[in-house]
Design an enzyme around this catalytic site. Structure first.
Site, PDB file in Angstrom:
ATOM      1  N   ARG A  85       0.350  10.181  -5.578  1.00  0.00           N
ATOM      2  CA  ARG A  85      -0.949  10.835  -5.422  1.00  0.00           C
ATOM      3  C   ARG A  85      -0.844  12.357  -5.525  1.00  0.00           C
ATOM      4  O   ARG A  85      -1.637  12.992  -6.222  1.00  0.00           O
ATOM      5  CB  ARG A  85      -1.519  10.451  -4.049  1.00  0.00           C
ATOM      6  CG  ARG A  85      -2.826  11.108  -3.754  1.00  0.00           C
ATOM      7  CD  ARG A  85      -3.283  10.787  -2.363  1.00  0.00           C
ATOM      8  NE  ARG A  85      -3.629   9.386  -2.206  1.00  0.00           N
ATOM      9  CZ  ARG A  85      -4.198   8.897  -1.117  1.00  0.00           C
ATOM     10  NH1 ARG A  85      -4.466   9.675  -0.114  1.00  0.00           N
ATOM     11  NH2 ARG A  85      -4.504   7.629  -1.026  1.00  0.00           N
ATOM     12  N   HIS A 117      -7.152  13.818  -2.729  1.00  0.00           N
ATOM     13  CA  HIS A 117      -7.063  12.622  -3.551  1.00  0.00           C
ATOM     14  C   HIS A 117      -7.226  13.069  -4.993  1.00  0.00           C
ATOM     15  O   HIS A 117      -8.048  13.942  -5.282  1.00  0.00           O
ATOM     16  CB  HIS A 117      -8.192  11.665  -3.131  1.00  0.00           C
ATOM     17  CG  HIS A 117      -8.085  10.292  -3.695  1.00  0.00           C
ATOM     18  ND1 HIS A 117      -8.351  10.020  -5.010  1.00  0.00           N
ATOM     19  CD2 HIS A 117      -7.757   9.117  -3.130  1.00  0.00           C
ATOM     20  CE1 HIS A 117      -8.183   8.712  -5.214  1.00  0.00           C
ATOM     21  NE2 HIS A 117      -7.822   8.150  -4.082  1.00  0.00           N
ATOM     22  N   LEU A 141     -15.050   9.298  -3.918  1.00  0.00           N
ATOM     23  CA  LEU A 141     -13.765   8.786  -4.394  1.00  0.00           C
ATOM     24  C   LEU A 141     -13.890   7.864  -5.607  1.00  0.00           C
ATOM     25  O   LEU A 141     -14.767   6.999  -5.647  1.00  0.00           O
ATOM     26  CB  LEU A 141     -13.140   7.987  -3.254  1.00  0.00           C
ATOM     27  CG  LEU A 141     -11.638   8.140  -3.092  1.00  0.00           C
ATOM     28  CD1 LEU A 141     -11.312   9.594  -2.768  1.00  0.00           C
ATOM     29  CD2 LEU A 141     -11.167   7.246  -1.962  1.00  0.00           C
ATOM     30  N   HIS A 152      -9.689  14.829   0.976  1.00  0.00           N
ATOM     31  CA  HIS A 152      -9.828  13.433   1.390  1.00  0.00           C
ATOM     32  C   HIS A 152      -9.506  13.179   2.863  1.00  0.00           C
ATOM     33  O   HIS A 152     -10.145  12.358   3.507  1.00  0.00           O
ATOM     34  CB  HIS A 152      -8.900  12.592   0.505  1.00  0.00           C
ATOM     35  CG  HIS A 152      -8.978  11.129   0.741  1.00  0.00           C
ATOM     36  ND1 HIS A 152     -10.182  10.457   0.816  1.00  0.00           N
ATOM     37  CD2 HIS A 152      -8.020  10.188   0.921  1.00  0.00           C
ATOM     38  CE1 HIS A 152      -9.950   9.169   1.023  1.00  0.00           C
ATOM     39  NE2 HIS A 152      -8.654   8.981   1.111  1.00  0.00           N
ATOM     40  N   PHE A 185       0.882  -1.172   0.000  1.00  0.00           N
ATOM     41  CA  PHE A 185       0.000   0.000   0.000  1.00  0.00           C
ATOM     42  C   PHE A 185       0.913   1.214   0.000  1.00  0.00           C
ATOM     43  O   PHE A 185       1.764   1.354   0.894  1.00  0.00           O
ATOM     44  CB  PHE A 185      -0.843  -0.050   1.272  1.00  0.00           C
ATOM     45  CG  PHE A 185      -2.235   0.491   1.132  1.00  0.00           C
ATOM     46  CD1 PHE A 185      -2.976   0.296  -0.017  1.00  0.00           C
ATOM     47  CD2 PHE A 185      -2.826   1.169   2.190  1.00  0.00           C
ATOM     48  CE1 PHE A 185      -4.277   0.774  -0.114  1.00  0.00           C
ATOM     49  CE2 PHE A 185      -4.126   1.650   2.096  1.00  0.00           C
ATOM     50  CZ  PHE A 185      -4.852   1.463   0.944  1.00  0.00           C
ATOM     51  N   GLU A 227      -8.052   4.540  -6.597  1.00  0.00           N
ATOM     52  CA  GLU A 227      -6.798   4.518  -7.352  1.00  0.00           C
ATOM     53  C   GLU A 227      -6.619   3.192  -8.084  1.00  0.00           C
ATOM     54  O   GLU A 227      -5.783   3.084  -8.980  1.00  0.00           O
ATOM     55  CB  GLU A 227      -5.630   4.804  -6.414  1.00  0.00           C
ATOM     56  CG  GLU A 227      -5.558   6.295  -6.148  1.00  0.00           C
ATOM     57  CD  GLU A 227      -4.588   6.682  -5.056  1.00  0.00           C
ATOM     58  OE1 GLU A 227      -3.912   7.693  -5.229  1.00  0.00           O
ATOM     59  OE2 GLU A 227      -4.520   5.989  -4.040  1.00  0.00           O
TER      60      GLU A 227
HETATM   61  C1  LIG Z   1     -13.348   6.685   0.720  1.00  0.00           C
HETATM   62  C2  LIG Z   1     -12.346   6.568   1.844  1.00  0.00           C
HETATM   63  C3  LIG Z   1     -11.465   5.511   1.881  1.00  0.00           C
HETATM   64  C4  LIG Z   1     -10.551   5.391   2.930  1.00  0.00           C
HETATM   65  N1  LIG Z   1      -9.721   4.309   2.950  1.00  0.00           N
HETATM   66  C5  LIG Z   1      -8.850   4.147   3.991  1.00  0.00           C
HETATM   67  C6  LIG Z   1      -8.020   2.988   4.064  1.00  0.00           C
HETATM   68  O1  LIG Z   1      -8.065   2.109   3.200  1.00  0.00           O
HETATM   69  N2  LIG Z   1      -7.166   2.881   5.120  1.00  0.00           N
HETATM   70  C7  LIG Z   1      -7.075   3.819   6.096  1.00  0.00           C
HETATM   71  O2  LIG Z   1      -6.282   3.656   7.026  1.00  0.00           O
HETATM   72  N3  LIG Z   1      -7.886   4.921   6.049  1.00  0.00           N
HETATM   73  C8  LIG Z   1      -8.763   5.109   5.041  1.00  0.00           C
HETATM   74  N4  LIG Z   1      -9.579   6.216   5.014  1.00  0.00           N
HETATM   75  C9  LIG Z   1      -9.534   7.178   6.141  1.00  0.00           C
HETATM   76  C10 LIG Z   1     -10.270   6.603   7.370  1.00  0.00           C
HETATM   77  O3  LIG Z   1     -11.460   5.986   6.960  1.00  0.00           O
HETATM   78  C11 LIG Z   1     -10.634   7.681   8.399  1.00  0.00           C
HETATM   79  O4  LIG Z   1      -9.539   8.507   8.638  1.00  0.00           O
HETATM   80  C12 LIG Z   1     -11.070   7.066   9.724  1.00  0.00           C
HETATM   81  O5  LIG Z   1     -12.075   6.128   9.505  1.00  0.00           O
HETATM   82  C13 LIG Z   1     -11.544   8.133  10.710  1.00  0.00           C
HETATM   83  O6  LIG Z   1     -12.117   7.500  11.831  1.00  0.00           O
HETATM   84  P1  LIG Z   1     -12.535   8.329  13.124  1.00  0.00           P
HETATM   85  O7  LIG Z   1     -13.035   7.349  14.120  1.00  0.00           O
HETATM   86  O8  LIG Z   1     -11.457   9.252  13.520  1.00  0.00           O
HETATM   87  O9  LIG Z   1     -13.734   9.258  12.647  1.00  0.00           O
HETATM   88  P2  LIG Z   1     -15.113   8.941  11.905  1.00  0.00           P
HETATM   89  O10 LIG Z   1     -15.218   7.560  11.413  1.00  0.00           O
HETATM   90  O11 LIG Z   1     -15.275  10.072  10.949  1.00  0.00           O
HETATM   91  O12 LIG Z   1     -16.182   9.081  13.060  1.00  0.00           O
HETATM   92  C14 LIG Z   1     -16.542  10.348  13.596  1.00  0.00           C
HETATM   93  C15 LIG Z   1     -17.665  10.145  14.576  1.00  0.00           C
HETATM   94  O13 LIG Z   1     -17.939  11.375  15.232  1.00  0.00           O
HETATM   95  C16 LIG Z   1     -19.333  11.628  15.221  1.00  0.00           C
HETATM   96  N5  LIG Z   1     -19.519  13.092  15.301  1.00  0.00           N
HETATM   97  C17 LIG Z   1     -18.968  14.044  14.524  1.00  0.00           C
HETATM   98  N6  LIG Z   1     -19.379  15.268  14.933  1.00  0.00           N
HETATM   99  C18 LIG Z   1     -20.206  15.074  15.998  1.00  0.00           C
HETATM  100  C19 LIG Z   1     -20.962  15.938  16.840  1.00  0.00           C
HETATM  101  N7  LIG Z   1     -20.943  17.255  16.691  1.00  0.00           N
HETATM  102  N8  LIG Z   1     -21.709  15.377  17.810  1.00  0.00           N
HETATM  103  C20 LIG Z   1     -21.760  14.027  17.973  1.00  0.00           C
HETATM  104  N9  LIG Z   1     -21.066  13.169  17.201  1.00  0.00           N
HETATM  105  C21 LIG Z   1     -20.309  13.690  16.238  1.00  0.00           C
HETATM  106  C22 LIG Z   1     -19.814  10.993  13.938  1.00  0.00           C
HETATM  107  O14 LIG Z   1     -21.202  10.739  13.968  1.00  0.00           O
HETATM  108  C23 LIG Z   1     -18.983   9.707  13.945  1.00  0.00           C
HETATM  109  O15 LIG Z   1     -19.585   8.748  14.753  1.00  0.00           O
HETATM  110  C24 LIG Z   1     -10.501   6.374   3.957  1.00  0.00           C
HETATM  111  C25 LIG Z   1     -11.381   7.451   3.908  1.00  0.00           C
HETATM  112  C26 LIG Z   1     -12.302   7.557   2.861  1.00  0.00           C
HETATM  113  C27 LIG Z   1     -13.229   8.729   2.826  1.00  0.00           C
END
Ligand SMILES: Cc1cc2nc3c(=O)[nH]c(=O)nc-3n(C[C@H](O)[C@H](O)[C@H](O)COP(=O)(O)OP(=O)(O)OC[C@H]3O[C@@H](n4cnc5c(N)ncnc54)[C@H](O)[C@@H]3O)c2cc1C
Length: 567
Positions: A273, A225, A239, A338, A109, A242
């Protein structure tokens, strides 16, 4: 716990396992957090495929790709703990791909020296989210995924809870807590094209933290991205993996030229990228884009069966939302915001913030990615540091003899909500204002930036902020979405301001941050930028890696990323 994505859920599990009472709140359904979009995989130096791999090499790869802005203490802790994080997920029942002999499969990756990315088809995020929800539920973690948190409750620099409302019926909630963990995601939805969906990643975490007294760090560092959809409008930014280029997709401008020949004649569409994002941006900005404002990504020269077999998700995506058959017609794409590499300042080892009892983790925290995130590192960041902050928050809670509740802080939070609800008969609505923020960020702080554009962006932002006071907020029978949109807008405005301020201060080109007026890297800016509302942007020195990781960095050759996915 604010957030029920991978970071929030992993922290909640740690708290529950330690016997600490925990409530996890989210504004979006627990099975549909942003995490569920992640596709490609999650990194750990397990050495199942390449026995030479080590955590030190994982750390060196991450630091080398971060343009000297990653915090080595964060990176090394992550790399060392990543294998245990995968073990935890497997123990909870995550079904990652395996080799015939039962070893976990790991694939290449991005710029990783070895194969160290575990995956579950191209649904890795969904599998992790499902696994964590199940584990948290089994442990009796209370999850409320109908609460919008509007403010953190702080008394004299110490957290005592959060304030929010029920998005269905508007009921107000005062959530009292010894410790609060902020895991509320990033701010990439403040650009017109974003790989986040509507109403997620609107900068809530940054606003909540900044208004509570925390510093934000490196807000200008946002990963674009190269290929997001550009139409239909509702799906703009979604997205385009890639893998399309990995399978032989060709980029052309509106004149039919294969323009990567002039940007990277050797690697063409398999270039890195940031280079492809810049090439796509330049073609469009210089008038060689399509009428709709994109470039063409063509896979139609492959036979239909190959496309259906190798890119089934992409085929379905374009049929579903655009009624476009990618085996016949090129896709129109453009760079899309992204990933937030900047966010809330945290101390490296504990992820505590500037407010006592408040922690930040996941995409809203900073330190790991510097100016360029390595694909697959963010999911593992959520799991490794989720566990760490869970343990830290439990320790903090157990250490408290007295907790304070500050009536005036609760009243101020309540007044803020009431004030917005009282804004009837106004001339403005949150959605169009949100759109105005997204337009200005795209036009003034997109892939390429300049002092004049960023200054214009700040002026436009001031004008939008001034209009919030005359905004109409009108909940209706369908729920309190309108109020949620108003707070989304507040988050977006704060995150936009911090991004513009820091982007102006970073007068150089480094990693994902391209300054037209400062095309080179400035060694004096090998620092992290710290932002606090109303104060000048400050600078923080970057730490040094340990001797063993430094030795690997010294002897490191560039890793050939051709054909590797980076998402
Ligand atoms: C299309 C795509 C593909 C990706 N692929 C990869 C990959 O292959 N590998 C990798 O490592 N990363 C990847 N990423 C990045 C990765 O998915 C994210 O960085 C990661 O999932 C973030 O997780 P998190 O728990 O920090 O936040 P999130 O999953 O964004 O969760 C945020 C939480 O906070 C809550 N929230 C937000 N604001 C409030 C509020 N005001 N009040 C109450 N609740 C709130 C939301 O409801 C949610 O539950 C990808 C991202 C995308 C968009």
């Amino acid at each position: 716990m604010i957030g029920a994505g991978a970071a929030g859920l992993r922290a909640a599990i740690e708290l529950a396992e330690s016997g600490t009472q925990v409530l996890c709140v989210a504004k979006r359904r627990r099975d549909d957090a942003h995490t569920s979009l992640a596709a490609g995989g999650i990194n750990a130096a397990l050495a199942t495929m390449d026995p030479e791999d080590t955590w030190q090499q994982h750390a060196a790869d991450t630091i080398a790709e971060a343009y000297e802005l990653a915090d080595p203490a964060v990176v090394e802790l992550l790399a060392r703990e990543a294998p245990a994080a995968i073990d935890d997920l497997v123990r909870y029942g995550a079904e990652f791909a395996r080799e015939d002999d039962g070893r976990l499969s790991q694939r290449y990756f991005g710029a990783h020296t070895y194969r160290r990315t575990c995956f579950a088809g191209d649904y890795t995020g969904r599998e992790i989210q499902r696994t964590l929800v199940r584990r948290a539920t089994d442990l009796g973690v209370r999850i409320r995924d109908d609460i919008y948190v509007t403010r953190l409750l702080v008394h004299e620099g110490r957290i005592f809870g959060a304030y929010g409302f029920d998005v269905e019926d508007g009921t107000r909630d005062v959530l009292l807590a010894d410790a609060v963990i902020l895991a509320a995601g990033g701010h990439t939805r403040i650009w017109r094209r974003s790989s986040s969906r509507r109403d997620e990643n609107t900068g809530d975490a940054m606003r909540l933290a900044a208004e509570a007294g925390c510093r934000l760090r490196d807000m200008e560092l946002v990963q674009f991205h190269p290929t997001g959809m550009i139409w239909p409008e509702d799906s703009a930014g979604t997205l385009v993996t890639e893998a399309v280029r990995g399978e032989g997709g060709i980029l052309r401008n509106a004149d039919g030229e294969r323009f990567m020949e002039s940007y990277d004649p050797e690697r063409l569409e398999l270039s890195t990228r940031d280079r492809i994002a810049l090439a796509n941006y330049t073609e469009i900005a210089e008038g060689r884009g399509t009428e709709a404002g994109g470039v063409l990504l063509d896979i139609s020269h492959l036979d239909r069966e190959t496309v259906l077999e190798r890119l089934p998700r992409m085929y379905r995506q374009f049929i579903d939302v655009a009624m476009l058959d990618i085996t016949q017609t090129p896709m129109e794409v453009a760079p899309t915001a992204h990933y937030s590499m900047g966010g809330v300042w945290v101390e490296a080892k504990t992820h505590r913030t500037d407010v006592e009892g408040l922690y930040a983790v996941g995409e809203c925290a900073t330190g790991l990615h510097g100016a360029n995130r390595l694909g697959g590192n963010s999911l593992v960041e959520c799991i490794v540091f989720g566990k760490i902050v869970g343990a830290e928050a439990a320790r903090w809670s157990a250490s408290l003899d007295v907790t304070v509740r500050d009536r005036s802080a609760i009243a101020a939070a309540s007044d803020e909500v009431s004030g917005l609800l009282a804004q009837r008969g106004g001339e403005e609505f949150a959605r169009p204002l949100q759109r105005a923020v997204r337009d200005l960020m795209s036009e003034c702080a997109g892939v390429v930036r300049s002092a004049s554009g960023l200054t214009e962006g700040l002026e436009r932002l001031d004008a939008i902020a001034g209009r919030i006071g005359t905004m109409e907020v009108r909940p209706d029978i369908a729920g309190f979405d309108d109020l949620a949109h108003a707070f989304d807008l507040k988050g977006s405005v704060l995150a936009a301001r911090a991004t513009l301020d820091c982007a102006l201060e970073r007068s150089e080109t480094r990693g994902a941050h391209n300054r037209l007026d400062f095309p080179g890297l400035d060694p004096a800016l090998t620092v992290n930028l710290l932002w606090r509302h109303g104060e000048p942007v400050a600078r923080e020195a970057v730490g040094k890696p340990s001797a063993e990781v430094a030795a690997l960095l010294d002897g490191r050759d560039d890793v050939d990323v051709s054909g590797r996915l980076l998402e």
